[in-house]
Design a protein around this motif. Structure first.
Motif, PDB file in Angstrom:
ATOM      1  N   GLN A 219       3.229 -23.387  25.604  1.00 36.81           N
ATOM      2  CA  GLN A 219       2.520 -24.357  26.234  1.00 36.81           C
ATOM      3  C   GLN A 219       2.907 -25.427  25.333  1.00 36.81           C
ATOM      4  O   GLN A 219       2.982 -25.318  24.166  1.00 36.81           O
ATOM      5  N   THR A 220       2.763 -26.782  26.033  1.00 35.86           N
ATOM      6  CA  THR A 220       3.343 -27.888  24.888  1.00 35.86           C
ATOM      7  C   THR A 220       2.022 -29.279  25.226  1.00 35.86           C
ATOM      8  O   THR A 220       1.236 -28.988  26.111  1.00 35.86           O
ATOM      9  N   ARG A 221       2.138 -29.653  24.210  1.00 36.87           N
ATOM     10  CA  ARG A 221       1.363 -31.114  24.150  1.00 36.87           C
ATOM     11  C   ARG A 221       1.827 -32.412  23.431  1.00 36.87           C
ATOM     12  O   ARG A 221       2.863 -32.072  22.595  1.00 36.87           O
ATOM     13  N   ASP A 222       1.391 -33.259  23.692  1.00 35.02           N
ATOM     14  CA  ASP A 222       1.981 -34.647  22.829  1.00 35.02           C
ATOM     15  C   ASP A 222       0.998 -34.988  21.946  1.00 35.02           C
ATOM     16  O   ASP A 222      -0.290 -35.379  22.233  1.00 35.02           O
ATOM     17  N   PHE A 223       1.200 -34.607  20.848  1.00 35.79           N
ATOM     18  CA  PHE A 223      -0.136 -35.164  19.494  1.00 35.79           C
ATOM     19  C   PHE A 223       0.447 -36.351  19.128  1.00 35.79           C
ATOM     20  O   PHE A 223       1.259 -36.776  18.291  1.00 35.79           O
ATOM     21  N   VAL A 224      -0.659 -37.242  19.063  1.00 36.95           N
ATOM     22  CA  VAL A 224      -0.522 -38.648  18.332  1.00 36.95           C
ATOM     23  C   VAL A 224      -1.669 -38.801  17.176  1.00 36.95           C
ATOM     24  O   VAL A 224      -2.801 -38.353  17.685  1.00 36.95           O
ATOM     25  N   TYR A 225      -1.258 -39.455  16.198  1.00 34.28           N
ATOM     26  CA  TYR A 225      -2.152 -39.444  15.096  1.00 34.28           C
ATOM     27  C   TYR A 225      -3.028 -40.539  15.302  1.00 34.28           C
ATOM     28  O   TYR A 225      -2.783 -41.845  15.714  1.00 34.28           O
ATOM     29  N   VAL A 226      -4.200 -40.221  14.754  1.00 32.26           N
ATOM     30  CA  VAL A 226      -5.486 -41.254  15.136  1.00 32.26           C
ATOM     31  C   VAL A 226      -5.167 -42.613  14.443  1.00 32.26           C
ATOM     32  O   VAL A 226      -5.609 -43.537  15.178  1.00 32.26           O
ATOM     33  N   ASP A 228      -2.697 -44.248  14.495  1.00 32.04           N
ATOM     34  CA  ASP A 228      -1.624 -45.003  15.248  1.00 32.04           C
ATOM     35  C   ASP A 228      -2.413 -45.336  16.676  1.00 32.04           C
ATOM     36  O   ASP A 228      -2.308 -46.485  17.252  1.00 32.04           O
ATOM     37  N   VAL A 229      -3.175 -44.612  17.012  1.00 27.76           N
ATOM     38  CA  VAL A 229      -4.145 -44.757  18.256  1.00 27.76           C
ATOM     39  C   VAL A 229      -4.988 -45.951  17.878  1.00 27.76           C
ATOM     40  O   VAL A 229      -5.060 -47.017  18.809  1.00 27.76           O
ATOM     41  N   ALA A 230      -5.616 -46.105  16.691  1.00 28.47           N
ATOM     42  CA  ALA A 230      -6.621 -47.210  16.293  1.00 28.47           C
ATOM     43  C   ALA A 230      -6.040 -48.281  16.107  1.00 28.47           C
ATOM     44  O   ALA A 230      -6.354 -49.607  16.662  1.00 28.47           O
ATOM     45  N   GLU A 231      -4.770 -48.463  15.657  1.00 34.11           N
ATOM     46  CA  GLU A 231      -3.884 -49.562  15.549  1.00 34.11           C
ATOM     47  C   GLU A 231      -3.446 -50.313  17.112  1.00 34.11           C
ATOM     48  O   GLU A 231      -3.754 -51.419  17.373  1.00 34.11           O
ATOM     49  N   ALA A 232      -3.265 -49.485  17.823  1.00 33.10           N
ATOM     50  CA  ALA A 232      -3.044 -49.844  19.271  1.00 33.10           C
ATOM     51  C   ALA A 232      -4.271 -50.483  20.021  1.00 33.10           C
ATOM     52  O   ALA A 232      -4.229 -51.385  20.481  1.00 33.10           O
ATOM     53  N   VAL A 233      -5.409 -49.650  19.731  1.00 33.67           N
ATOM     54  CA  VAL A 233      -6.684 -50.178  20.308  1.00 33.67           C
ATOM     55  C   VAL A 233      -6.919 -51.754  19.548  1.00 33.67           C
ATOM     56  O   VAL A 233      -7.325 -52.615  20.460  1.00 33.67           O
ATOM     57  N   ALA A 234      -6.755 -51.700  18.434  1.00 36.25           N
ATOM     58  CA  ALA A 234      -7.052 -53.008  17.805  1.00 36.25           C
ATOM     59  C   ALA A 234      -6.122 -54.283  18.195  1.00 36.25           C
ATOM     60  O   ALA A 234      -6.560 -55.309  18.411  1.00 36.25           O
ATOM     61  N   ASP A 235      -4.726 -53.664  18.388  1.00 33.12           N
ATOM     62  CA  ASP A 235      -4.051 -54.989  18.817  1.00 33.12           C
ATOM     63  C   ASP A 235      -4.357 -55.220  20.243  1.00 33.12           C
ATOM     64  O   ASP A 235      -4.117 -56.437  20.461  1.00 33.12           O
ATOM     65  N   ASN A 299       4.192 -52.999  22.860  1.00 32.93           N
ATOM     66  CA  ASN A 299       5.395 -52.947  21.766  1.00 32.93           C
ATOM     67  C   ASN A 299       4.917 -51.739  20.776  1.00 32.93           C
ATOM     68  O   ASN A 299       4.802 -51.717  19.625  1.00 32.93           O
ATOM     69  N   PHE A 300       4.230 -50.574  21.439  1.00 32.24           N
ATOM     70  CA  PHE A 300       3.753 -49.392  20.680  1.00 32.24           C
ATOM     71  C   PHE A 300       4.739 -48.594  20.246  1.00 32.24           C
ATOM     72  O   PHE A 300       5.575 -48.018  21.132  1.00 32.24           O
ATOM     73  N   HIS A 301       4.855 -48.504  19.105  1.00 32.25           N
ATOM     74  CA  HIS A 301       5.754 -47.215  18.416  1.00 32.25           C
ATOM     75  C   HIS A 301       4.965 -46.502  17.377  1.00 32.25           C
ATOM     76  O   HIS A 301       4.765 -47.206  16.242  1.00 32.25           O
ATOM     77  N   PRO A 302       4.747 -45.508  17.868  1.00 31.99           N
ATOM     78  CA  PRO A 302       3.612 -44.617  16.703  1.00 31.99           C
ATOM     79  C   PRO A 302       4.624 -44.350  15.477  1.00 31.99           C
ATOM     80  O   PRO A 302       5.749 -44.167  15.471  1.00 31.99           O
ATOM     81  N   ARG A 303       4.006 -44.656  14.241  1.00 33.55           N
ATOM     82  CA  ARG A 303       4.477 -44.490  12.784  1.00 33.55           C
ATOM     83  C   ARG A 303       4.459 -43.108  12.310  1.00 33.55           C
ATOM     84  O   ARG A 303       5.262 -42.715  11.436  1.00 33.55           O
ATOM     85  N   VAL A 304       3.452 -42.402  12.731  1.00 35.39           N
ATOM     86  CA  VAL A 304       3.309 -41.133  11.778  1.00 35.39           C
ATOM     87  C   VAL A 304       3.858 -39.904  12.657  1.00 35.39           C
ATOM     88  O   VAL A 304       3.375 -39.730  13.601  1.00 35.39           O
TER      89      VAL A 304
END
Ligand code: UD2
Length: 332
Positions: A219-226, A228-235, A299-304
């Motif tokens: 089974q699969t998931r899409d894991f995003v680093y926290v 990156d998420v926090a930067e997107a929220v602040a932006d 302009n979200f591009h996860p960095r990690v």
């Protein structure tokens, strides 16, 4: 002196909330946190506790909030923007106690929205979830994929999205809702059986305990680093990007639980054994998001990358274990 915008972060002592506090504080804003510390920890905020731009209020969004808001405003001035994370965050808990979930996640959020409406808050961010999607939606899921939540948690998140739209239309509220995929990173609590898979597996790998993989691990998931998420929220919170939009936040990279496990064992140099067990009831088979809307509007591009994020999280897990051991040692 130039004006310093004042932001309220509800649930700011929690996992994603506290990382958002870090980003906002590092960007020079005044930050107030409202949290009841039910699943959050003051240790997540300890670096800011004595900072003059930081203020903490212990309050519960299911209770009476007038005095909490009054204390926050008296201390730091008008609340200009709100990042709303405070919630009951566990899907299984919402299934056991739908009424409690409605109280926290729907009624609690309605209180925050009413405050925003009456006090002319400039923008509200809302932490939504991929749990609003139909389990059978073809992958990758886009924001247009069918919404059909399979838990009270998902139903309440989707209901809040409708409330946001309603407040925007009727009262001119400006908001952004981000639907998070599987967020992971430091400060994610591994302690309960419904914790995120990465926090559980890292904990087992470090302590050498067996790792349980449900189903065949394909089974699969899409894991995003926290962070990156926090930067997107602040932006999005601090700008006009994503105004009145609902956007998926992930990486667009689909990873199997078997691949994830191999990487974790490799990074940790762990000899934990693997146990395969029957599928967890209600688990979805595949989950990954499209990135178009996040790229276009934020302009979200996860960095990690996953391996780097796991490496950093592993370092935190080890450090946290050392700290906990030192604390229980000094308490003994
Ligand atoms: C995530 C969210 C949930 C909700 C849901 C929407 C987290 C922690 N949870 O649930 O809140 O938004 O997505 O679909 O982000 N697994 C194992 N062994 C374990 C634990 C988990 O094999 O000990 C597997 C599990 O069967 C699943 C995968 O790992 O296939 C991810 O599990 P999870 O609980 O981390 O997250 P998920 O996607 O079920």
């Amino acid at each position: 002196m130039s004006h310093v915008p004042h932001i309220l972060v509800t649930g700011g002592a929690g996992f994603i909330g506290s990382h958002t506090v870090d980003v906002l504080m590092n960007r020079g804003y005044a930050v107030s946190v409202l949290d009841n510390l039910s699943t959050g920890y003051m240790t997540n905020l300890e670096r800011w506790e004595k900072h003059p731009r930081f203020h903490f209020v212990n309050a519960d969004i299911t209770g009476e909030l007038t005095s909490a808001f009054a204390r926050i405003v008296a201390h730091s001035g008008r609340i200009e923007r709100i990042a709303h994370f405070a919630a009951q965050t566990a899907v299984p808990v919402s299934m056991d106690d739908p009424v409690g979930d409605i109280q926290a996640n729907l009624c609690g959020t309605a209180r925050i929205l009413e405050y925003a409406r009456h006090n002319k808050v400039t923008k509200v961010f809302f932490a939504s979830s991929s749990a609003i999607y139909d389990d059978d939606a073809p992958v990758p899921v886009s924001e247009e994929s069918r919404a059909r939540p399979m838990s009270p948690y998902g139903i309440d998140k989707l209901a809040v999205e409708f409330y946001l739209d309603y407040y925007a239309k009727l009262y001119g509220l400006t908001y952004t809702a981000l639907r998070f995929m599987n967020v992971y990173g430091p400060r994610q609590d591994p302690k309960s059986w419904y914790s995120g898979v990465i926090s559980i597996f890292l904990d087992r790998a470090v302590t050498g305990q067996p790792i349980t993989i449900f189903d065949d691990g394909e089974q699969t998931r899409d894991f995003v680093y926290v962070t990156d998420v926090a930067e997107a929220v602040a932006d999005t919170l601090m700008s006009r990007s994503g105004d009145n939009a609902i956007i998926n936040i992930g990486t667009g990279v689909e990873v199997t639980i078997n691949q994830l496990t191999r990487t974790i064992l490799d990074l940790a140099g762990s000899a934990s054994t693997l146990r395969y067990e029957p599928p967890r009831p209600g688990d979805i088979r595949r989950s990954v998001t499209t990135m178009e809307k996040a790229v276009e509007l934020l302009n979200f591009h996860p960095r990690v990358a996953l391996r780097d994020g796991l490496h950093a999280t592993l370092a935190w897990v080890r450090q946290d274990k050392t700290r906990s051991a030192a604390r229980s040692g000094s308490a003994a």
